[in-house]
Design an enzyme around this catalytic site. Structure first.
Site, short mmCIF file in Angstrom:
data_model
loop_
_atom_site.label_atom_id
_atom_site.label_comp_id
_atom_site.label_asym_id
_atom_site.label_seq_id
_atom_site.Cartn_x
_atom_site.Cartn_y
_atom_site.Cartn_z
NE ARG A 10 40.59 32.23 38.49
CZ ARG A 10 40.77 33.50 38.74
NH1 ARG A 10 40.04 34.11 39.62
NH2 ARG A 10 41.70 34.17 38.09
CG HIS A 38 34.37 34.14 37.81
ND1 HIS A 38 34.81 33.21 38.71
CD2 HIS A 38 35.25 35.17 37.88
CE1 HIS A 38 35.90 33.65 39.30
NE2 HIS A 38 36.20 34.83 38.81
CB VAL A 133 42.78 41.87 36.45
CG1 VAL A 133 44.13 42.54 36.33
CG2 VAL A 133 41.89 42.60 37.43
CB CYS A 139 35.13 41.23 41.50
SG CYS A 139 35.15 40.02 40.18
#
Length: 150
Positions: A10, A38, A133, A139
């Site tokens: 990412r 991440h 997910v 997030c």
């Protein structure tokens, strides 16, 4: 102060360079993310100078790299579940130190570790749907540093 940038699928080296260009007064260090999407999937700040990290081998290896890169000595809180390490720290004017963390229902052993933090208000938040997910509490948050009106 410094930034740790996780290099993963990412975020790449160019992203880290752009961050360093924008924040010239801060040290920016890149850290390889060995597993997960991440860096914050298994490692976040739980308060000033406190890194919350998962107990898996990749998470612990990444933390070791971060410690080697920084002159600052961070305190460490290791939780058994990597996903549980994704928490949100806030210093709120009317509440003081606040930490949003995983619930006992999701990660009972990790929640017990968070309960040892007596110097902050602990707010358990369910992440059951987002984790499906690879999403974490971070997030769903945008922290804004707003100056109090004087």
């Amino acid at each position: 102060s410094s930034f740790f940038v996780g290099l993963s699928k990412r975020t790449n080296q160019r992203g880290a360079e752009i961050l360093a260009d924008v924040f010239k007064d801060y040290a920016v260090s890149t850290v390889p993310v060995l597993e997960g999407l991440h860096l914050k999937s298994f490692c976040t700040m739980g308060g000033p100078g406190l890194i919350v990290v998962g107990s898996s081998e990749p998470a612990q290896k990444t933390l070791k790299i971060m410690q080697q890169m920084s002159d600052h000595r961070y305190d460490k809180l290791t939780v058994p579940d990597d996903f549980a390490a994704n928490c949100v720290y806030m210093n709120l004017p009317d509440k003081g130190h606040v930490l949003l963390h995983c619930t006992t229902e999701q990660y009972p052993e990790s929640a017990k570790v968070f309960e040892k933090l007596k110097d902050r208000m602990l707010i358990p938040v369910s992440n059951a749907e987002k984790v499906k997910v690879d999403g974490g509490l971070t997030c769903c948050s945008v922290l804004i540093n707003k100056k109090a009106n004087i």
